[in-house]
Enzyme design. Sequence first.
Site, mmCIF file in Angstrom:
data_model
loop_
_atom_site.group_PDB
_atom_site.id
_atom_site.type_symbol
_atom_site.label_atom_id
_atom_site.label_comp_id
_atom_site.label_asym_id
_atom_site.label_seq_id
_atom_site.Cartn_x
_atom_site.Cartn_y
_atom_site.Cartn_z
ATOM 1 N N GLY A 148 3.759 -5.480 0.446
ATOM 2 C CA GLY A 148 3.842 -4.388 1.405
ATOM 3 C C GLY A 148 4.725 -4.697 2.605
ATOM 4 N N HIS A 149 5.016 -3.658 3.355
ATOM 5 C CA HIS A 149 5.906 -3.704 4.515
ATOM 6 C C HIS A 149 5.488 -4.769 5.530
ATOM 7 C CE1 HIS A 149 2.946 -1.837 7.235
ATOM 8 N NE2 HIS A 149 2.583 -1.157 6.153
ATOM 9 N N ASP A 150 6.486 -5.380 6.148
ATOM 10 C CA ASP A 150 6.295 -6.323 7.260
ATOM 11 C C ASP A 150 5.495 -7.575 6.885
ATOM 12 O OD1 ASP A 150 7.578 -4.718 9.423
ATOM 13 O OD2 ASP A 150 5.973 -3.316 8.887
ATOM 14 N N ALA A 182 1.957 -6.140 6.380
ATOM 15 C CA ALA A 182 1.722 -7.012 7.535
ATOM 16 C C ALA A 182 0.807 -8.184 7.226
ATOM 17 C CB ALA A 182 1.174 -6.194 8.708
#
Length: 213
Positions: free
Chosen positions: A139-141, A159
Amino acid sequence: MPSATDPPALWIAGAGGVGREALDTALAAGVPVAGFLDDRQHGATFRGLPVRRPADLGPADLGPGTRYLVGIADPAVRQRLSALLDGLGAEPFTLVHPRALIAPDTLLGPGCLVMGGAYVSSSVRLGAHSQVHYNATVGHDTVFGERVTVYPGGNVSGAVLLADGATVGSNAVVLQGRRIGAGAFVGAAAVVTRDVAPGEVVAGSPARPLRRA
């Protein structure tokens, strides 16, 4: 016959399952492979490619720009072999399957392996020699340290921080914002709802500690 302008062929360290899956990825991506490097299986031939000892590589094999990828799941072995090959003058090569999706603003460190069907989302950082296996998602970040592994079908939410040598097992889920410590192992199909301490092995849903790695 290769020409002088062709890129150097890739050596894959490890002739086991992950190494052969790395070969599949290289063939799909059109990356030429010189052979495998494996102390235990040296002298064999897999799919028409020779298996040699890493220490047997000489100047004729390690010309300018010689490339390698460590196709081994164990993070500690990955660290040892990458240090050996770096010392011999080879360069780590990042290999991405054409059916993997890498989103914008995402950086892959040297020597990473991303297999077919994997999805690596926006603003992700993968540390050197990390692996995202087939049909896994990141997932993102999210930030990987070095030599992180996400096995097939693993789902790492946004994150998340996975420290050096952390492993996420097949079909495991790491919820958003969690921290997975260095050398920790998340068992297959586990659901991580809390941070995992360095060196810890967790399993179940929700994931609970089993032992120290």
